[in-house]
Design an enzyme around this catalytic site. Structure first.
Site, PDB file in Angstrom:
ATOM      1  N   TYR A  46      76.271  45.251   9.484  1.00 11.10           N
ATOM      2  CA  TYR A  46      75.842  44.314  10.531  1.00 11.10           C
ATOM      3  C   TYR A  46      76.749  43.096  10.490  1.00 11.10           C
ATOM      4  CZ  TYR A  46      71.687  46.027  12.834  1.00 11.10           C
ATOM      5  OH  TYR A  46      70.837  46.719  13.653  1.00 11.10           O
ATOM      6  N   GLU A  61      76.549  40.262  13.129  1.00 13.08           N
ATOM      7  CA  GLU A  61      76.255  39.383  14.272  1.00 13.08           C
ATOM      8  C   GLU A  61      77.037  38.090  14.149  1.00 13.08           C
ATOM      9  OE1 GLU A  61      73.872  40.930  12.528  1.00 13.08           O
ATOM     10  OE2 GLU A  61      72.126  41.419  13.780  1.00 13.08           O
ATOM     11  N   THR A  80      87.224  48.647  30.104  1.00 15.66           N
ATOM     12  CA  THR A  80      86.812  49.559  29.043  1.00 15.66           C
ATOM     13  C   THR A  80      88.062  49.832  28.222  1.00 15.66           C
ATOM     14  OG1 THR A  80      87.224  51.448  30.478  1.00 15.66           O
ATOM     15  CG2 THR A  80      84.951  50.675  30.339  1.00 15.66           C
ATOM     16  N   ARG A 138      85.608  54.657  23.016  1.00 16.26           N
ATOM     17  CA  ARG A 138      84.669  54.279  24.074  1.00 16.26           C
ATOM     18  C   ARG A 138      84.157  52.872  23.802  1.00 16.26           C
ATOM     19  NH1 ARG A 138      82.599  57.284  27.869  1.00 16.26           N
ATOM     20  NH2 ARG A 138      84.084  58.845  27.188  1.00 16.26           N
ATOM     21  N   LYS A 165      89.775  54.618  28.812  1.00 16.51           N
ATOM     22  CA  LYS A 165      90.268  55.412  29.953  1.00 16.51           C
ATOM     23  C   LYS A 165      91.791  55.528  29.825  1.00 16.51           C
ATOM     24  CE  LYS A 165      86.272  54.374  32.827  1.00 16.51           C
ATOM     25  NZ  LYS A 165      85.537  53.152  32.460  1.00 16.51           N
ATOM     26  N   ASP A 181      87.867  43.774  37.180  1.00 16.80           N
ATOM     27  CA  ASP A 181      87.438  44.843  36.273  1.00 16.80           C
ATOM     28  C   ASP A 181      88.545  45.896  36.289  1.00 16.80           C
ATOM     29  OD1 ASP A 181      86.387  47.110  35.097  1.00 16.80           O
ATOM     30  OD2 ASP A 181      84.398  46.871  35.974  1.00 16.80           O
TER      31      ASP A 181
HETATM   32  N1  DSN Z   1      81.857  56.554  34.603  1.00 19.32           N
HETATM   33  C1  DSN Z   1      83.124  55.885  34.722  1.00 19.32           C
HETATM   34  C2  DSN Z   1      84.008  56.554  35.694  1.00 19.32           C
HETATM   35  O1  DSN Z   1      84.032  57.767  35.674  1.00 19.32           O
HETATM   36  O2  DSN Z   1      84.726  55.916  36.442  1.00 19.32           O
HETATM   37  C3  DSN Z   1      83.010  54.481  35.024  1.00 19.32           C
HETATM   38  O3  DSN Z   1      82.114  53.878  34.137  1.00 19.32           O
END
Ligand code: DSN
Length: 419
Positions: free
Chosen positions: A59, A61, A231, A240, A234, A205
């Site tokens: 942990y 925090e 994120t 993730r 990707k 974003d």
């Molecule tokens: N689920 C993702 C996507 O496929 O674009 C976005 O969070």
């Protein structure tokens, strides 16, 4: 299953023989399928090792140097590395690497900027936006007044004059740029200019295009947008998770809205893996990988178009494209097409296309992306072959014999390019 993955599961084999076959099946599925879901990727062994490390036991925090529990010396070390590498990669002033996901990152930003009932201007979900940008049943849509902008019906691209008009009319607190199913370059500078003009904050974003932005292959919002979320899994090909980047003005507020505002203990194993993923992304070969993502997306797009298929906005500038099924296969829904292609070991997702008349569970489109296939080594020639295979399945209307023959060809490509 390979010997290596059997070894990786030796403890699970002893402790939990029930889950073992499911894990082995997933390894096999990933080995034997061409992954074209635009938001997915295959991480490196180094990222997987960090995710499976003892950092999951702690942990922590708070933030480096300001933790609530003792024993955080190595947590500080790893989080600081992740922050520094993120700053170098994107050229931002500050990076918060604690958000558990892109949706959590966005939620923390909304809490930092808006009060319930405030207006947010964002791309319509039906036109490529993301559920965390205003879906009615998401916290963004439940708490805030969402005003959506749409793509232009002719060009199927975002019309910045229309965004400006809506911003002037509705005076939003927050303007969101960024998408999860939009194939064209985003004009971040103009979004920032419009936000400034109407007294809003611009949040970009970049979840989908982060790898392209980091390597200069898509314009970056960092110089003009005060806040950027992403994120890390990707095109960026890390674990993730989520991240928020911001300027000095927003640093304290953003940090406090992540913790304690919306999260408790950070997932330190994920933060360790983010640090590893960022180190990989800082290497010159990562830019070569991103260039290949773009070249492969172009090859796939050209291959599909050459067979008479229509792409939304007539093409792509990025890693993804939207196939409009209506002209070539008027009776085929995205849901059917997805099922047929998955049976042929080509994994895609059904997707709404702009002005779609079908329901989100059916759709008239497919979203296709090149990041994961590029990771396994496919190049332009193979992507043209993949376009041909997709076309054969769709034209056959899911004929089982065609699906079986395509599945064989996919397997042989996958054997040539193992993960
Ligand atoms: N689920 C993702 C996507 O496929 O674009 C976005 O969070």
């Amino acid at each position: 299953m390979t010997a290596a993955s059997d070894t990786a599961f030796d403890a699970i084999a002893t402790v939990d023989p029930e889950i073992l076959p499911v894990m082995q099946a997933e390894v096999r599925r990933q080995q034997e399928t061409i992954e074209l879901i635009a938001s997915e990727n295959h991480v490196s062994r180094a990222v997987l090792q960090a995710l499976g490390s003892v950092f999951t036991n702690k942990y922590a925090e708070g933030y480096p140097g300001r933790r609530y529990y003792g024993g955080c010396v190595n947590m500080d070390g790893v989080e600081e590395l992740a922050r520094q590498r993120a700053k170098k990669l994107f050229g931002c002033f500050h990076a918060n690497v604690q958000p558990h996901s892109g949706a959590s990152a966005n939620a923390a930003v909304y809490l930092a900027i808006c009060k319930p009932g405030d207006t947010i201007l964002s791309l319509s979900l039906a036109h490529g936006g993301h559920l965390s940008h205003g879906l009615k049943v998401n916290m963004s849509g439940l708490l805030f007044n969402i005003v959506p902008y749409e793509v232009d019906p002719k060009t199927e691209q975002i019309d910045m004059a229309e965004v400006r008009r809506l911003a002037r009319e509705h005076k939003p607190k927050l303007i969101i740029s960024g998408a999860s199913a939009y194939p064209r370059t985003l004009d971040f500078d103009t979004f920032s200019e419009i936000a400034e003009e109407v007294g809003a904050v611009h949040m970009a974003d970049i979840a989908h295009i982060a790898g392209l932005v980091a390597t200069g292959l898509h314009p970056s919002p960092i110089p003009t947008a005060p806040i950027t979320t992403t994120t890390t899994h990707k095109t960026l090909r890390g674990p993730r998770g989520g991240m928020i980047m911001c300027n000095e003005e927003w640093m304290k507020k953003i940090d406090s809205r992540v913790f304690p505002g919306s999260q408790g203990g950070p997932l330190m194993h994920c933060i360790a893996a983010k640090a590893v993923g960022f180190a990989e992304a800082l290497k010159p070969e990562f830019k070569v990988y991103q260039q290949q993502i773009l070249a492969n997306a172009q090859a796939l797009a050209e291959g599909l178009v050459s067979k008479g298929n229509r792409l939304v906005s007539d093409g792509t500038d990025t890693h993804l494209m939207l196939l409009d099924l209506r002209p070539a296969y008027p009776d085929v829904t995205g849901a059917q097409a997805e099922d047929w292609l998955v049976s042929a070991n080509i994994v895609v997702n059904k997707n709404m296309i702009p002005f779609d008349e079908r329901k989100p569970t059916q759709t008239s489109g497919l979203r296709l992306g090149s990041p994961a296939a590029t990771t396994r080594g496919l190049k332009e020639d193979e992507m043209r072959t993949v376009a041909d295979l997709i076309d054969r399945v769709l034209r056959s209307q899911g004929d089982p014999d065609v699906i079986e023959s395509v599945r064989g060809e996919v397997r042989s490509i996958c054997e040539q390019y193992p993960l």
